[in-house]
Scaffold this active site. Structure first.
Site, PDB file in Angstrom:
ATOM      1  N   SER A  68      19.736 -10.230  15.355  1.00 16.87           N
ATOM      2  CA  SER A  68      18.317 -10.070  15.011  1.00 16.87           C
ATOM      3  C   SER A  68      17.742 -11.177  14.143  1.00 16.87           C
ATOM      4  O   SER A  68      16.532 -11.167  13.862  1.00 16.87           O
ATOM      5  CB  SER A  68      18.090  -8.723  14.324  1.00 16.87           C
ATOM      6  OG  SER A  68      18.114  -7.671  15.256  1.00 16.87           O
ATOM      7  N   LYS A  71      14.626 -12.900  15.346  1.00 17.35           N
ATOM      8  CA  LYS A  71      13.251 -12.478  15.070  1.00 17.35           C
ATOM      9  C   LYS A  71      12.519 -13.425  14.125  1.00 17.35           C
ATOM     10  O   LYS A  71      11.287 -13.363  14.018  1.00 17.35           O
ATOM     11  CB  LYS A  71      13.256 -11.048  14.534  1.00 17.35           C
ATOM     12  CG  LYS A  71      13.684 -10.035  15.586  1.00 17.35           C
ATOM     13  CD  LYS A  71      14.001  -8.670  14.990  1.00 17.35           C
ATOM     14  CE  LYS A  71      14.496  -7.727  16.080  1.00 17.35           C
ATOM     15  NZ  LYS A  71      15.216  -6.563  15.555  1.00 17.35           N
ATOM     16  N   SER A 129      13.665  -4.444  11.033  1.00 17.33           N
ATOM     17  CA  SER A 129      14.221  -5.136  12.199  1.00 17.33           C
ATOM     18  C   SER A 129      13.871  -4.391  13.489  1.00 17.33           C
ATOM     19  O   SER A 129      14.703  -4.218  14.385  1.00 17.33           O
ATOM     20  CB  SER A 129      15.747  -5.291  12.072  1.00 17.33           C
ATOM     21  OG  SER A 129      16.231  -6.315  12.918  1.00 17.33           O
TER      22      SER A 129
END
Length: 310
Positions: A68, A71, A129
């Site tokens: 993640s 991102k 997240s």
């Protein structure tokens, strides 16, 4: 046994030795004098945010999955969009919820039909997240006639930004780090450069330094819903001077952390990829860069029981 020296000569030797030691200590800063720390991460990198100079490096150019932390680029692409309106309303689609359910992914728990702003989606992407929030951003800022076409278009923008930043060891096939083919990779050095680029944006900095975020959004039935998100990055509020940036965890990637901290006029940006003790790693690396020793006594901020983990 050392033979004795005449008093005057012995004094001269002692004086010279002390002088030499003083000269050495005057030349060495604490960070320079310290031995580079050992970290659990398979890859690590720290740079000086102002100059880009390397502070620490471990397998810095080995390609790895990034989970993640992807991102960061998602947010950076949105914020670098010409004329971006952070107050633009986006209607949450059922497809976003279905996606996180199917993937078993971390979520901002966006509710179908709610009208949330781009700013809220950025917080929902970066703090809990939320893969649903990241999907909403990709779907909104991509082009095409279908969700799939728009997200593919957005991922192409992410890769174009990597090319613009001259990152030769980074590729995205995902807007959130969930990679089906495994073609979503970077290196510690490249990821630190992505973070350094993103941190130039004041809106990005405001998002990633927040330990929590609470806001409201109109529902499809005319009501109001309150969203409360907690930042999964436990370095915030734990390490003195920490200002971000993003966690990531995946089966292939392992635990990852992109971090930044400021002390005085100095800001450091760093990365730990696949580290079993990523927060301690980050603290040790920041201590190394700042010439401090606070990692040993750092106590991690705890998350509420219902908060997302990443």
């Amino acid at each position: 046994m050392t033979p004795s020296l005449p008093g005057a000569r012995r004094a001269a030797v002692i004086s010279l030795t002390a002088g030499a030691l003083m000269a050495v200590s005057a030349l060495a800063t604490p960070a320079q004098a310290a031995t580079a720390p050992s970290i659990s991460g398979k890859g690590g990198f720290v740079l000086n945010n102002a100059t880009g100079a390397t502070v620490y490096s471990k397998t810095a150019d080995t390609r790895r999955q990034m989970a993640s932390t992807t991102k960061i680029m998602t947010a950076a692409v949105v914020l670098s969009t010409k004329g971006v309106d952070l107050n633009r309303k986006v209607t949450v689609k059922q497809a976003y919820r279905d996606y996180v359910t199917k993937q078993g992914a971390s979520t901002a728990d966006l509710r179908t039909g709610d009208k949330v702003t781009v700013r809220q989606l950025l917080y929902g992407t970066m703090l809990p997240s939320g893969c649903d929030a990241a999907y909403a951003l990709a779907d909104t800022f991509g082009t095409g006639s279908t969700n799939a076409a728009r997200t593919k278009s957005f991922i192409a923008k992410m890769n174009a930004k990597a090319t613009e930043l001259k990152l030769k060891n980074t590729k995205f096939d995902s807007f959130d780090g969930i990679s089906q083919a495994g073609n979503n990779y970077t290196t510690p050095r490249d990821l630190a450069k992505i973070a350094q680029y993103a941190m130039k944006n004041s809106n990005f900095r405001a998002v990633v330094k927040a330990t929590s975020y609470k806001s409201t959004a109109p529902t499809s039935t005319g009501g109001t819903r309150t969203y409360t998100w907690y930042n999964t990055n436990k370095l915030l509020g734990s390490y003195n001077g920490a200002i971000g940036i993003k966690t990531g965890t995946g089966t292939a990637a392992g635990p990852c952390l992109v971090f930044a901290a400021t002390r005085g006029t100095k800001t450091l940006v760093g990365v730990v990829l696949n580290g079993s003790d990523r927060y301690k790693d980050a603290a040790k690396l920041l201590d190394y860069g700042f010439g401090s020793s606070t990692a040993k006594t750092m106590k991690l901020r705890s998350l509420p029981a219902d908060a997302q983990r990443d």
